[in-house]
Design a protein around this motif. Structure first.
Motif, PDB file in Angstrom:
ATOM      1  N   PHE A   1     -78.334 -95.791 -40.473  1.00 36.77           N
ATOM      2  CA  PHE A   1     -77.688 -95.546 -41.764  1.00 36.77           C
ATOM      3  C   PHE A   1     -78.560 -94.672 -42.653  1.00 36.77           C
ATOM      4  N   LYS A   2     -79.850 -94.989 -42.709  1.00 35.23           N
ATOM      5  CA  LYS A   2     -80.776 -94.208 -43.539  1.00 35.23           C
ATOM      6  C   LYS A   2     -80.891 -92.778 -43.007  1.00 35.23           C
ATOM      7  N   MET A   3     -80.937 -92.612 -41.696  1.00 38.22           N
ATOM      8  CA  MET A   3     -81.088 -91.279 -41.104  1.00 38.22           C
ATOM      9  C   MET A   3     -79.807 -90.460 -41.267  1.00 38.22           C
ATOM     10  N   LEU A   4     -78.656 -91.115 -41.203  1.00 35.19           N
ATOM     11  CA  LEU A   4     -77.404 -90.411 -41.439  1.00 35.19           C
ATOM     12  C   LEU A   4     -77.328 -89.903 -42.879  1.00 35.19           C
ATOM     13  N   GLN A   5     -77.880 -90.663 -43.810  1.00 38.50           N
ATOM     14  CA  GLN A   5     -77.942 -90.211 -45.196  1.00 38.50           C
ATOM     15  C   GLN A   5     -78.746 -88.921 -45.321  1.00 38.50           C
ATOM     16  N   CYS A   6     -79.733 -88.783 -44.459  1.00 38.65           N
ATOM     17  CA  CYS A   6     -80.583 -87.591 -44.482  1.00 38.65           C
ATOM     18  C   CYS A   6     -80.071 -86.514 -43.523  1.00 38.65           C
ATOM     19  N   ASN A   7     -78.822 -86.675 -43.065  1.00 39.35           N
ATOM     20  CA  ASN A   7     -78.116 -85.671 -42.266  1.00 39.35           C
ATOM     21  C   ASN A   7     -78.640 -85.529 -40.844  1.00 39.35           C
ATOM     22  N   TYR A   8     -79.240 -86.574 -40.300  1.00 40.17           N
ATOM     23  CA  TYR A   8     -79.554 -86.599 -38.873  1.00 40.17           C
ATOM     24  C   TYR A   8     -78.287 -86.961 -38.097  1.00 40.17           C
ATOM     25  N   SER A   9     -78.201 -86.475 -36.900  1.00 40.71           N
ATOM     26  CA  SER A   9     -77.143 -86.914 -35.978  1.00 40.71           C
ATOM     27  C   SER A   9     -77.684 -88.089 -35.179  1.00 40.71           C
ATOM     28  N   ILE A  10     -76.910 -89.156 -35.117  1.00 39.74           N
ATOM     29  CA  ILE A  10     -77.382 -90.389 -34.491  1.00 39.74           C
ATOM     30  C   ILE A  10     -76.509 -90.736 -33.293  1.00 39.74           C
ATOM     31  N   VAL A  11     -77.188 -91.034 -32.178  1.00 40.40           N
ATOM     32  CA  VAL A  11     -76.499 -91.578 -31.002  1.00 40.40           C
ATOM     33  C   VAL A  11     -77.173 -92.894 -30.642  1.00 40.40           C
ATOM     34  N   PHE A  12     -76.373 -93.897 -30.381  1.00 43.88           N
ATOM     35  CA  PHE A  12     -76.888 -95.204 -29.977  1.00 43.88           C
ATOM     36  C   PHE A  12     -76.829 -95.333 -28.468  1.00 43.88           C
ATOM     37  N   GLY A  13     -77.813 -96.021 -27.923  1.00 46.99           N
ATOM     38  CA  GLY A  13     -77.789 -96.416 -26.532  1.00 46.99           C
ATOM     39  C   GLY A  13     -77.629 -97.915 -26.443  1.00 46.99           C
ATOM     40  N   SER A  14     -76.657 -98.376 -25.638  1.00 44.83           N
ATOM     41  CA  SER A  14     -76.387 -99.806 -25.562  1.00 44.83           C
ATOM     42  C   SER A  14     -76.020-100.180 -24.136  1.00 44.83           C
ATOM     43  N   ARG A  15     -76.315-101.431 -23.766  1.00 44.17           N
ATOM     44  CA  ARG A  15     -75.934-101.881 -22.422  1.00 44.17           C
ATOM     45  C   ARG A  15     -74.426-102.132 -22.330  1.00 44.17           C
ATOM     46  N   ASN A  16     -73.788-102.372 -23.480  1.00 41.10           N
ATOM     47  CA  ASN A  16     -72.333-102.560 -23.528  1.00 41.10           C
ATOM     48  C   ASN A  16     -71.744-101.684 -24.634  1.00 41.10           C
ATOM     49  N   PRO A  17     -71.601-100.375 -24.374  1.00 41.27           N
ATOM     50  CA  PRO A  17     -71.093 -99.481 -25.423  1.00 41.27           C
ATOM     51  C   PRO A  17     -69.710 -99.870 -25.931  1.00 41.27           C
ATOM     52  N   GLN A  18     -68.858-100.404 -25.070  1.00 40.48           N
ATOM     53  CA  GLN A  18     -67.493-100.734 -25.470  1.00 40.48           C
ATOM     54  C   GLN A  18     -67.436-101.919 -26.433  1.00 40.48           C
ATOM     55  N   LYS A  19     -68.451-102.806 -26.383  1.00 38.73           N
ATOM     56  CA  LYS A  19     -68.423-104.022 -27.189  1.00 38.73           C
ATOM     57  C   LYS A  19     -69.217-103.891 -28.481  1.00 38.73           C
ATOM     58  N   SER A  20     -69.913-102.794 -28.647  1.00 36.33           N
ATOM     59  CA  SER A  20     -70.736-102.628 -29.846  1.00 36.33           C
ATOM     60  C   SER A  20     -69.860-102.319 -31.049  1.00 36.33           C
ATOM     61  N   SER A  21     -70.204-102.904 -32.176  1.00 33.19           N
ATOM     62  CA  SER A  21     -69.440-102.699 -33.402  1.00 33.19           C
ATOM     63  C   SER A  21     -70.383-102.701 -34.594  1.00 33.19           C
ATOM     64  N   LEU A  22     -69.811-102.583 -35.785  1.00 33.80           N
ATOM     65  CA  LEU A  22     -70.570-102.604 -37.031  1.00 33.80           C
ATOM     66  C   LEU A  22     -71.572-101.459 -37.132  1.00 33.80           C
ATOM     67  N   LEU A  23     -71.304-100.357 -36.449  1.00 31.69           N
ATOM     68  CA  LEU A  23     -72.201 -99.216 -36.513  1.00 31.69           C
ATOM     69  C   LEU A  23     -71.846 -98.339 -37.709  1.00 31.69           C
ATOM     70  N   PRO A  24     -72.826 -97.632 -38.266  1.00 32.65           N
ATOM     71  CA  PRO A  24     -72.536 -96.757 -39.415  1.00 32.65           C
ATOM     72  C   PRO A  24     -71.540 -95.664 -39.044  1.00 32.65           C
ATOM     73  N   HIS A  25     -70.753 -95.274 -40.022  1.00 34.48           N
ATOM     74  CA  HIS A  25     -69.770 -94.210 -39.807  1.00 34.48           C
ATOM     75  C   HIS A  25     -70.480 -92.906 -39.446  1.00 34.48           C
ATOM     76  N   GLY A  26     -70.025 -92.255 -38.395  1.00 34.91           N
ATOM     77  CA  GLY A  26     -70.600 -90.990 -37.959  1.00 34.91           C
ATOM     78  C   GLY A  26     -71.517 -91.110 -36.775  1.00 34.91           C
ATOM     79  N   ALA A  27     -71.917 -92.325 -36.391  1.00 38.40           N
ATOM     80  CA  ALA A  27     -72.788 -92.518 -35.234  1.00 38.40           C
ATOM     81  C   ALA A  27     -71.965 -92.614 -33.962  1.00 38.40           C
ATOM     82  N   GLU A  28     -72.523 -92.134 -32.869  1.00 39.40           N
ATOM     83  CA  GLU A  28     -71.869 -92.214 -31.570  1.00 39.40           C
ATOM     84  C   GLU A  28     -72.626 -93.203 -30.694  1.00 39.40           C
ATOM     85  N   ILE A  29     -71.947 -93.783 -29.734  1.00 34.76           N
ATOM     86  CA  ILE A  29     -72.566 -94.772 -28.873  1.00 34.76           C
ATOM     87  C   ILE A  29     -72.281 -94.471 -27.409  1.00 34.76           C
TER      88      ILE A  29
END
Length: 422
Positions: free
Chosen positions: A36-64
């Motif tokens: 969230f803080k990095m998105l405010q500073c205009n970074y592009s954010i990608v998350f890595g997760s063991r269960n991408p389909q079940k992940s939620s509550l991520l900041p708007h604009g982030a990809e998983i």
């Protein structure tokens, strides 16, 4: 790949300059807050997760993505998972080769493992560049804008280029990076959040020394001397009267010690003719402990009020309560002046009377006035127009001698803002 948004985070205000893409392994509280803080500073954010389909509550604009897919999107990967779950990184050794891995983990207790988490990570992924950072910043601080939290981020790593890139991200987030050297410093950095009140050690030790000294000093004057001189047993005063003398003395002394380092710093700046040189380590540490010293002084003043209400001596309670409750405010010097004046008024003529000497020892209140009076006299000299004008210019960047220091560069102060507190 999925794009996930939520209303769990406030609206993001983007900066005008586009930043690089950063990958975060882990979708826990800290990982989401950092994103969230990095998105405010205009970074592009990608998350890595063991269960991408079940992940939620991520900041708007982030990809998983899955771990492997996310790692290919960026060469800076923040490992926001616990050490116990690092084993999955072994399967990504080839993908992570040459990447910058930022370890942000902490342990449950000091020296929990033989090596630091960052060194353990370097052992698991030998082809990556490991940097330790962000472990002293909380998720709450990142979400609240770090306005009321510590802004310092300790950074260490063996690769100077990788460390510099991480420090650039820290600065972009509005935080202050502190380079701690090689990865060998990671264990010490990981212990920082587990240390109980690290900046309170000096104030507590100093308070203990003051209390012990003045306790025995008062016992000699008020308990032992009457017994030796006239066989009068007044040991009952040990419970109330003696502590009630020690508390205001300790409070006044500690309050003076809050402002003494600022006075010494001003003298050093005048002597050197510049503000771009470091203070001695002892003075720098002393200045960083000023808030704690003031709070301890306030605690002693509060105890003095309580003890005064217990015994019949009540006529100066209102003065004490009024004069010591603004220790850390902008009126700190006024508080010091009032407290010193209160001590002088309370002592009256007894301070200068030879009859007040017991075994050639003056009253403890006389000793308590030495440091406060010294600070006030020096401060009065420093605010004289002829001196204050020069000191103000120095704090604004003027230098008496513009030649660089011996290593060819100016050293900036590491202490907290002096201009508003000296």
């Amino acid at each position: 790949m999925e794009k996930t948004s939520t209303d769990a985070f406030p609206s993001i205000i983007y900066s005008s300059e586009k930043q690089e893409t950063v990958c975060i392994f882990g979708t826990g509280d800290f990982g989401r807050s950092l994103a969230f803080k990095m998105l405010q500073c205009n970074y592009s954010i990608v998350f890595g997760s063991r269960n991408p389909q079940k992940s939620s509550l991520l900041p708007h604009g982030a990809e998983i993505f899955s771990y492997s897919e996310a790692a290919q999107k960026s060469d800076i990967i923040i490992i926001a998972v616990h050490r116990e779950h690092y084993d999955f990184l072994k399967e990504l050794t080839e993908v992570l080769k040459g990447k910058i891995l930022v370890d942000i983990s902490n342990n449950l207790k000091i020296n929990q493992y033989p090596e630091s988490n960052a060194e353990y990570l370097a052992h698991l992924v030998p082809g990556a560049h490991i940097v330790k950072a962000f472990n002293t910043i909380s998720a709450w601080a990142l979400q609240s804008g770090t306005l009321d939290a510590n802004r310092q981020v300790f950074v260490c790593g063996n690769d100077s280029h990788a460390k510099q890139r991480v420090m650039d991200i820290v600065r972009t987030l509005g935080l202050t990076p502190l380079d701690q050297g090689s990865l060998m410093a990671a264990k010490e950095i990981e212990n920082y959040p587990l240390q109980l009140f690290p900046m309170w050690k000096f104030p507590f030790y100093l308070s203990a020394i003051l209390c012990v000294f003045f306790f025995f000093y008062c016992v000699i004057r008020d308990i032992i001397y009457p017994y030796v001189n006239s066989k009068k047993d007044i040991t009952f005063r040990l419970a109330i009267s003696i502590p009630n003398r020690i508390f205001p003395i300790a409070a006044l002394t500690l309050l003076a010690l809050v402002y003494l380092p600022g006075v010494i710093a001003a003298i050093l700046q005048l002597y050197r003719g510049t503000k771009y040189r470091r203070f001695p380590d002892w003075l720098d540490h002393w200045m960083l402990c000023r808030k704690q010293l003031g709070l301890v002084a306030l605690g002693f003043a509060f105890l003095h009020v309580l003890y005064t209400l217990v015994i019949p001596i009540r006529y100066y309670v209102r003065w004490t309560l009024k004069n010591r409750t603004i220790t850390q405010s902008k009126l700190g010097y006024l508080t010091l002046i009032l407290c010193t004046a209160h001590t002088l008024v309370y002592g009256g003529k007894r301070f200068l009377s030879p009859a007040s000497l017991i075994w050639y020892l003056p009253s403890a209140y006389v000793i308590a006035l030495i440091i406060p009076c010294t600070v006030l006299v020096i401060k009065f000299i420093l605010i004289l127009p002829c001196i204050d004008k020069t000191l103000t210019r120095i704090r604004q960047g003027w230098e008496r001698n513009s030649k660089p220091t011996s290593d060819g560069q100016y050293l900036k102060q590491s202490s907290i803002h002096l201009d508003s507190q000296l």
